[in-house]
Design a protein around this motif. Structure first.
Motif, PDB file in Angstrom:
ATOM      1  N   TYR A  98       0.766  -1.228  -0.065  1.00 57.36           N
ATOM      2  CA  TYR A  98      -0.032  -0.033   0.015  1.00 57.36           C
ATOM      3  C   TYR A  98       1.055   1.437  -0.025  1.00 57.36           C
ATOM      4  N   VAL A  99       1.785   1.432   0.943  1.00 51.42           N
ATOM      5  CA  VAL A  99       2.729   2.603   1.067  1.00 51.42           C
ATOM      6  C   VAL A  99       3.686   2.725  -0.217  1.00 51.42           C
ATOM      7  N   GLY A 100       4.350   1.259  -0.685  1.00 51.29           N
ATOM      8  CA  GLY A 100       5.431   1.481  -1.688  1.00 51.29           C
ATOM      9  C   GLY A 100       4.688   1.712  -2.936  1.00 51.29           C
ATOM     10  N   SER A 101       3.566   1.315  -3.225  1.00 51.41           N
ATOM     11  CA  SER A 101       2.936   1.425  -4.608  1.00 51.41           C
ATOM     12  C   SER A 101       1.377   1.624  -4.834  1.00 51.41           C
ATOM     13  N   LEU A 102       0.537   0.966  -3.986  1.00 51.19           N
ATOM     14  CA  LEU A 102      -0.851   1.021  -4.402  1.00 51.19           C
ATOM     15  C   LEU A 102      -1.478   2.348  -4.019  1.00 51.19           C
ATOM     16  N   ARG A 103      -1.092   3.067  -3.213  1.00 45.04           N
ATOM     17  CA  ARG A 103      -1.641   4.537  -3.078  1.00 45.04           C
ATOM     18  C   ARG A 103      -1.157   5.252  -4.145  1.00 45.04           C
ATOM     19  N   ASN A 104       0.200   5.226  -4.587  1.00 44.91           N
ATOM     20  CA  ASN A 104       0.644   6.099  -5.804  1.00 44.91           C
ATOM     21  C   ASN A 104      -0.158   5.768  -6.855  1.00 44.91           C
ATOM     22  N   ARG A 105      -0.525   4.521  -7.094  1.00 43.10           N
ATOM     23  CA  ARG A 105      -1.338   4.032  -8.136  1.00 43.10           C
ATOM     24  C   ARG A 105      -2.728   4.842  -8.288  1.00 43.10           C
ATOM     25  N   VAL A 106      -3.230   4.862  -7.219  1.00 44.64           N
ATOM     26  CA  VAL A 106      -4.356   5.727  -7.209  1.00 44.64           C
ATOM     27  C   VAL A 106      -4.162   7.129  -7.515  1.00 44.64           C
ATOM     28  N   THR A 107      -3.312   7.675  -7.177  1.00 44.05           N
ATOM     29  CA  THR A 107      -2.912   9.265  -7.764  1.00 44.05           C
ATOM     30  C   THR A 107      -2.503   8.926  -9.252  1.00 44.05           C
ATOM     31  N   TYR A 108      -1.672   8.149  -9.547  1.00 43.92           N
ATOM     32  CA  TYR A 108      -1.330   8.143 -10.926  1.00 43.92           C
ATOM     33  C   TYR A 108      -2.151   7.953 -12.179  1.00 43.92           C
ATOM     34  N   GLN A 109      -3.263   7.230 -11.655  1.00 40.50           N
ATOM     35  CA  GLN A 109      -4.399   6.974 -12.488  1.00 40.50           C
ATOM     36  C   GLN A 109      -4.958   8.168 -13.132  1.00 40.50           C
ATOM     37  N   ASP A 110      -4.986   9.301 -12.341  1.00 35.90           N
ATOM     38  CA  ASP A 110      -5.542  10.641 -12.828  1.00 35.90           C
ATOM     39  C   ASP A 110      -4.545  11.394 -13.700  1.00 35.90           C
ATOM     40  N   GLN A 111      -3.333  11.026 -13.683  1.00 34.34           N
ATOM     41  CA  GLN A 111      -2.217  11.822 -14.281  1.00 34.34           C
ATOM     42  C   GLN A 111      -1.581  11.084 -15.448  1.00 34.34           C
ATOM     43  N   VAL A 153      -5.354 -10.696  -5.612  1.00 31.21           N
ATOM     44  CA  VAL A 153      -4.734  -9.269  -5.750  1.00 31.21           C
ATOM     45  C   VAL A 153      -5.490  -8.413  -6.620  1.00 31.21           C
ATOM     46  N   ALA A 154      -6.107  -8.786  -7.543  1.00 32.16           N
ATOM     47  CA  ALA A 154      -7.171  -7.831  -8.414  1.00 32.16           C
ATOM     48  C   ALA A 154      -8.276  -7.112  -7.447  1.00 32.16           C
ATOM     49  N   LEU A 155      -8.599  -8.027  -6.353  1.00 34.14           N
ATOM     50  CA  LEU A 155      -9.570  -7.536  -5.278  1.00 34.14           C
ATOM     51  C   LEU A 155      -8.737  -6.630  -4.481  1.00 34.14           C
ATOM     52  N   ASP A 156      -7.601  -6.626  -3.959  1.00 37.37           N
ATOM     53  CA  ASP A 156      -6.856  -5.635  -3.432  1.00 37.37           C
ATOM     54  C   ASP A 156      -6.731  -4.288  -4.164  1.00 37.37           C
ATOM     55  N   TYR A 157      -6.508  -4.410  -5.260  1.00 36.59           N
ATOM     56  CA  TYR A 157      -6.400  -3.429  -6.182  1.00 36.59           C
ATOM     57  C   TYR A 157      -7.766  -2.395  -6.296  1.00 36.59           C
ATOM     58  N   LEU A 158      -8.787  -3.134  -6.622  1.00 38.48           N
ATOM     59  CA  LEU A 158      -9.949  -2.526  -6.494  1.00 38.48           C
ATOM     60  C   LEU A 158     -10.475  -1.946  -5.450  1.00 38.48           C
ATOM     61  N   ALA A 159     -10.223  -2.531  -4.261  1.00 36.80           N
ATOM     62  CA  ALA A 159     -10.373  -2.139  -2.745  1.00 36.80           C
ATOM     63  C   ALA A 159      -9.891  -0.993  -2.676  1.00 36.80           C
ATOM     64  N   VAL A 160      -8.601  -0.855  -2.804  1.00 36.79           N
ATOM     65  CA  VAL A 160      -7.831   0.470  -2.482  1.00 36.79           C
ATOM     66  C   VAL A 160      -8.104   1.663  -3.330  1.00 36.79           C
ATOM     67  N   LYS A 211       4.909   0.590 -24.447  1.00 40.03           N
ATOM     68  CA  LYS A 211       5.632   1.848 -24.624  1.00 40.03           C
ATOM     69  C   LYS A 211       5.384   2.895 -23.381  1.00 40.03           C
ATOM     70  N   ALA A 212       5.771   2.042 -22.162  1.00 40.70           N
ATOM     71  CA  ALA A 212       5.697   2.850 -21.055  1.00 40.70           C
ATOM     72  C   ALA A 212       6.951   3.689 -20.726  1.00 40.70           C
ATOM     73  N   SER A 213       6.891   4.917 -20.373  1.00 44.12           N
ATOM     74  CA  SER A 213       8.009   5.698 -20.173  1.00 44.12           C
ATOM     75  C   SER A 213       8.116   6.015 -18.728  1.00 44.12           C
ATOM     76  N   ILE A 214       7.247   5.515 -17.772  1.00 44.50           N
ATOM     77  CA  ILE A 214       7.503   5.574 -16.333  1.00 44.50           C
ATOM     78  C   ILE A 214       7.238   4.436 -15.941  1.00 44.50           C
ATOM     79  N   VAL A 215       8.323   3.897 -14.739  1.00 49.41           N
ATOM     80  CA  VAL A 215       8.088   2.823 -14.226  1.00 49.41           C
ATOM     81  C   VAL A 215       8.365   2.803 -12.877  1.00 49.41           C
ATOM     82  N   PRO A 216       7.447   2.978 -11.799  1.00 50.09           N
ATOM     83  CA  PRO A 216       7.658   3.022 -10.580  1.00 50.09           C
ATOM     84  C   PRO A 216       8.246   1.644  -9.898  1.00 50.09           C
TER      85      PRO A 216
END
Lengths: 340, 340
Positions: free
Chosen positions: B28-41, B71-78, B150-155
């Motif tokens: 959650y700290v290392g990636s999941l919560r960032n993804r919730v932000t990234y998906q708008d950017q 894991v998909a459930l975790d994704y959707l839940a956060v 063609k990802a230009s950013i990889v966390p």
């Protein structure tokens, strides 16, 4: 429509070539003429291994593409019949890369490094420490090719037997993991007539050594090549006794002359002296001209319509892909990688 | 229908997880919560790396399959929103194995053996000489995943930076060979908040170490875990001065407590003495209960209809496959492996 039998009891054979140059008499003796026989006995898949050819041709990828149709022309010219054999282009069957990917998990790096064929070819190609990973792992790719078609017979040269062993190790490991026999173990068959030497007497007829007689060679090219054929360097005068061992003219006659009695007489005459190289070469040239003239003619005829050749490759590839896709589906399911 | 912007100017991000177990607060700290932000950017692809998980889970392949939906459930839940992020299952996009196959020709075995991440993980997993070839080559597979989209950013975590370098080496080598920029180089972004330690104070929260708090943890599980959280072993009496360095309770508060002022006061009090662990842990527990209660509730709700979750994964995978297929087609053409 395919005419070959495809009942479960028909053994499946996989064979093929890296399309890196025109095929020559060495290919004819070592594999092509056998394939013409096999296609009446087995369900035969013949693979143009363009993706595998990339493993040591990344610097000249256009060459591989160009040679796909050239090698296909050689196949058809020698009598490989697309109604009996399925000719396919490896890169157009992505399932083969998918199987390779899974099988990589079933082989250790140490095991790949121990592969004698790979060891030998690393020296041959001068790779040393700069071995491309794709080259090191190509036995795994071969295992994917063989097992995708559930081939039980793979004709190979003596030096390729370790590749077959590697394939069977993967097959056994996979089946053990799956708890049932999804993949099929294969047997190597080594052709009776061994490797044809080059016209210069070197152990191997090889495009890179420039010592070949190509299947599409013109009558003049055949004549010129036979003139250059290495014979017995100690046989200076016609009256001198000559050696037939290591004498390429006789080695070729052994491979192509169907009049075994006449050939035995000629050898005896040569050995006791009194027979000039020119007589031996004349006989050889006649045989090679007779062998290659109809192949060349068919090749020229077929080359007029490369679109037709590509159509044959397309149909063969699609048919082969169905088989590979079926196997890959079984593999994916056994690995628990099936969802939708 | 996707709502995310997909114009050429939108940067593409690739991220994901090996589905080998439930996700926890470390994720959650290392990636999941960032993804919730990234998906708008960004245009964000999130990969369930089931095929990659096989590289060191060939002995328990059922585990990988089972955890895909978990894991998909975790994704959707956060709060990862499938209308904004494309969630995909790696194994269902065979183009990724095809790219891996080609890229293997662009990397030497020596280069793979020098990869620091691989070296470290070989020790961690106790592989020594018995490294599966699929494990040794997984940086190449990662390069395929990243470049396919063609990802230009990889966390990534700090320790994964060599993987990104390896990817960019492949991209540059491929583009050089192709004579034009078909593939895209990527940049690693390392999250500001580093790795979350385990509740036992070990450097890493990890399922295999049994020191995690899972995202789906019940209120009782959270309470029990917080009780076990490692604090300051020298802080025996409430009146003793305590250490906040290496004190997991405070490290977690650093990560999750939004009241930075209140936290600073609490730290000062703890350091000068007179503040018991139980008070600190009570604050921590409250925060974690508040954080995880809605996640757990959403997770439970979603878990009632796993068919719906699979439908989301199917749609995401199909959408992602189109992108990967397009890239693979460009790669194949550049390699001269296009015929029909």
């Amino acid at each position: 429509m395919s005419l070959q039998p495809s009942t479960a009891s028909t053994s499946i054979i996989l064979t093929g070539d890296r399309p890196t140059g025109p095929l020559h008499l060495g290919h004819y003796v070592g594999s092509l003429r056998n394939r013409v026989t096999y296609q009446d006995q087995y369900r035969q898949f013949i693979m143009l291994a363009d993706a595998q050819a990339l493993t040591d041709n990344m610097d000249d990828i256009g060459k591989v593409h160009r040679n796909v149709v050239e090698v296909a022309l050689d196949y058809l010219a020698v009598g490989i019949d697309p109604a009996k054999s399925t000719i396919l282009i490896q890169s157009q069957i992505p399932e083969l890369t998918e199987l390779t990917f899974y099988y990589l998990n079933l082989v250790t790096v140490a095991r790949l490094e121990r592969n004698p064929t790979i060891k030998q070819e690393i020296v041959l190609r001068g790779f040393e420490r700069d071995i491309p990973a794709g080259f090191m792992t190509y036995p795994v790719s071969q295992a994917a090719d063989i097992s995708a078609f559930k081939a039980s017979i793979v004709p190979v040269g003596e030096d390729q037997i370790p590749m077959i062993e590697q394939c069977n190790e993967i097959v056994r490991k996979f089946n053990r993991g799956a708890g049932r026999d999804i993949l099929v173990e294969c047997k190597a068959i080594v052709p009776e007539v061994g490797r044809l030497p080059g016209i210069d007497g070197k152990a191997k007829m090889s495009k890179s050594l420039g010592n070949t007689i190509n299947l599409g060679a013109t009558a003049d090219e055949i004549r010129a090549a036979v003139k250059m054929v290495y014979t017995d360097p100690l046989h200076l005068k016609v009256s001198d006794p000559g050696h037939v061992e290591g004498n390429v003219a006789f080695l070729y006659l052994d491979a192509f002359d169907t009049d075994k009695e006449g050939l035995a007489e000629m050898k005896a005459h040569y050995q006791r002296g009194g027979l000039g190289d020119s007589v031996v070469k004349k006989r050889l040239e006649g045989i090679l001209q007779d062998l290659l003239a109809p192949i060349r003619a068919r090749r020229e005829e077929l080359a007029k319509d490369k679109g037709h050749v590509m159509q044959i490759l397309k149909e063969g590839t699609y048919k082969a892909r169905e088989v590979a896709a079926q196997t890959t589906d079984e593999v994916r399911k056994a690995l628990g990688l099936s969802y939708f």
